[in-house]
Motif scaffolding. Structure first.
Motif, short mmCIF file in Angstrom:
data_model
loop_
_atom_site.label_atom_id
_atom_site.label_comp_id
_atom_site.label_asym_id
_atom_site.label_seq_id
_atom_site.Cartn_x
_atom_site.Cartn_y
_atom_site.Cartn_z
N GLU A 344 8.97 -4.42 -3.53
CA GLU A 344 8.70 -3.99 -2.16
C GLU A 344 7.20 -3.96 -1.84
N PRO A 345 6.39 -3.30 -2.71
CA PRO A 345 4.94 -3.36 -2.43
C PRO A 345 4.38 -4.77 -2.45
N ALA A 346 4.90 -5.63 -3.32
CA ALA A 346 4.39 -7.00 -3.37
C ALA A 346 4.69 -7.71 -2.06
N ARG A 347 5.93 -7.54 -1.57
CA ARG A 347 6.30 -8.17 -0.29
C ARG A 347 5.47 -7.60 0.85
N GLU A 348 5.28 -6.30 0.81
CA GLU A 348 4.50 -5.62 1.83
C GLU A 348 3.09 -6.22 1.92
N SER A 349 2.47 -6.42 0.78
CA SER A 349 1.09 -6.92 0.75
C SER A 349 1.06 -8.42 1.04
N GLY A 350 2.12 -9.14 0.70
CA GLY A 350 2.12 -10.58 0.86
C GLY A 350 1.22 -11.29 -0.15
#
Ligand SMILES: *[C@@H]1O[C@H](CO)[C@@H](O)[C@H](O)[C@H]1NC(C)=O
Ligand SMILES: *[C@@H]1O[C@H](CO)[C@@H](O)[C@H](O)[C@H]1NC(C)=O
Length: 402
Positions: A344-350
């Motif tokens: 989730e954090p990885a997707r959030e940051s892109g």
């Protein structure tokens, strides 16, 4: 020689076209087709910008990792946005500062670029555009945007590296999604709104000379020769081969993105009919000819080929020796990836590096028997590099390498 410097030159030349005639002391068209690097003792290239650097009080740079200069070196600890010392905004700033009038303050420089940025993200209440400081002068902007909206990472993941192994989805599906997106009215609208919002934000009515230089992307591959037909850059054994057909399709996606960016720039300028163009499309792709992956006669992955202008995983830059990322201190919380909570954090940051390392951790967790492909492990990275996100975040981005 030029690399990111090539993009810098292309931007400078494009902006020079807007300079009043008496400021232009060289032929911008020539600068764009044949950018050459400055050497010590050589007279600097003249453009509308640096012919009158005292006229430039400041500029802003916005957009994604291509404008963050990802992987091109940091002074101390890398920031989360992965700004690199040799990103083209930094090169433009250095040039303007060097050519500033005696005793003049250096130009104001607001570098808001951030890895993972999307057109929507630019527009957020706390996004890059809203973060601009209106007390600081800005005579022009640079903007690199669109690649993350189109899912460039998903394509590179599914078609080249397959960080998430079998779970990465098929290359065909990723390419189709990207092709649908690039053709969608929604993508075009988002780009237009982002450009108009930026112009509004800098109060274009009060700054008639303000312009945004919108940079495109460069095709990643030499696609004509058979060199890479049997090569895989997959991170796990048995990854996909970089056939000519695949390279051609990935190149086509870049060309489609460039063509859409160009038409959006034209649409935006039409809204200001009669006035000077507010936006310029900077197409630097042709200059990367001969400097892509899989050029004739090159055995990829070739980490030592200085003439390749894109990063491989963990590839070297700017005079760094073979242990490429050793002088980059990744924030310690990024060093180990928890496959249960990283996505989730990885997707959030892109951020491509967080996504890649998270997918690798998840793949290994789902299938502990997965073996890294031989080409992916270079000796110096065996212990430390696997979880350094920068090594992965910078893949397929332009090198700085002076
Ligand atoms: C904006 O820039 C001015 C001039 O440098 C500075 O004094 C001010 O603190 C900045 N504002 C913000 C919110 O950073
Ligand atoms: C690439 O450049 C580096 C630094 O200038 C140099 O040491 C190296 O030999 C070059 N590699 C090749 C293959 O020419």
């Amino acid at each position: 020689m030029a690399r990111l410097a090539h993009i810098q030159r292309a931007i400078t030349a494009a902006l020079a076209l807007l300079a009043p005639a008496h400021h232009v002391s060289a032929k911008p068209a020539r600068l764009m087709s044949a950018p050459s690097a400055e050497r010590p003792g050589q007279k600097p290239l003249r453009s509308g910008l640096d012919a009158d650097p005292a006229g430039i009080a400041g500029f802003v740079s916005l957009g994604d990792s291509y404008s963050a200069g990802i992987g091109t070196g940091v002074d101390g600890v890398e920031v989360n946005c992965r700004l690199g010392l040799h990103g083209y905004p930094a090169l433009i700033y250095a040039d303007l500062s060097r050519h500033a009038a005696p005793y003049a303050p250096p130009p104001a420089f607001q570098w808001r670029s951030c890895t993972g940025a999307t057109a929507n993200g630019l527009l957020h209440a706390e996004g890059q555009i809203a973060s601009l400081n209106h007390s600081l002068p800005a005579d022009f902007a640079t903007l690199s945007i669109g690649g993350n909206d189109l899912g460039f990472f998903d394509v590179i993941n599914a078609c080249v590296f397959r960080f998430y192994s079998y779970y990465s989805g098929t290359c065909d599906a990723a390419l189709r999604r990207a092709a649908d997106l690039v053709a969608s009215p929604d993508f075009e609208l988002r780009l237009q709104v982002a450009l108009l919002e930026l112009l509004d934000n800098v109060q274009w009515e009060r700054h008639p000379r303000f312009a945004v230089a919108v940079t495109g992307y460069a095709r990643f591959f030499g696609a004509a020769s058979p060199e890479c037909d049997d090569l895989s850059l997959g991170v796990w054994w048995g990854g996909p081969k970089l056939s000519r057909a695949l390279r051609t399709e990935m190149n086509s996606l870049v060309l489609a993105a460039n063509s859409k960016l160009r038409s959006v720039v034209e649409r935006v300028n039409e809204r200001f009919a009669g006035a000077r163009p507010k936006a310029l499309f900077v197409d630097y792709d042709a200059g990367f000819g001969g400097h892509r992956f899989c050029e004739p006669g090159v055995g990829e992955p070739d980490y030592s080929r200085n003439d390749t202008w894109f990063f491989l995983v963990g590839g070297p830059d700017n005079g760094e020796s073979s242990t490429v990322d050793s002088n980059v201190q990744a924030p310690s919380d990024l060093l180990l990836v928890d496959p249960h909570s990283c996505l989730e954090p990885a997707r959030e940051s892109g951020d491509w590096g967080l996504l890649a390392t998270c997918y690798m951790a998840m793949a290994k967790q789902r299938d502990p028997t997965l073996q890294p492909a031989g080409s992916m492990i270079r000796p110096q990275e065996e212990n430390s590099g696997w979880y350094v996100p920068t090594s992965y975040a910078k893949v397929f981005h332009p090198v700085g390498r002076l």
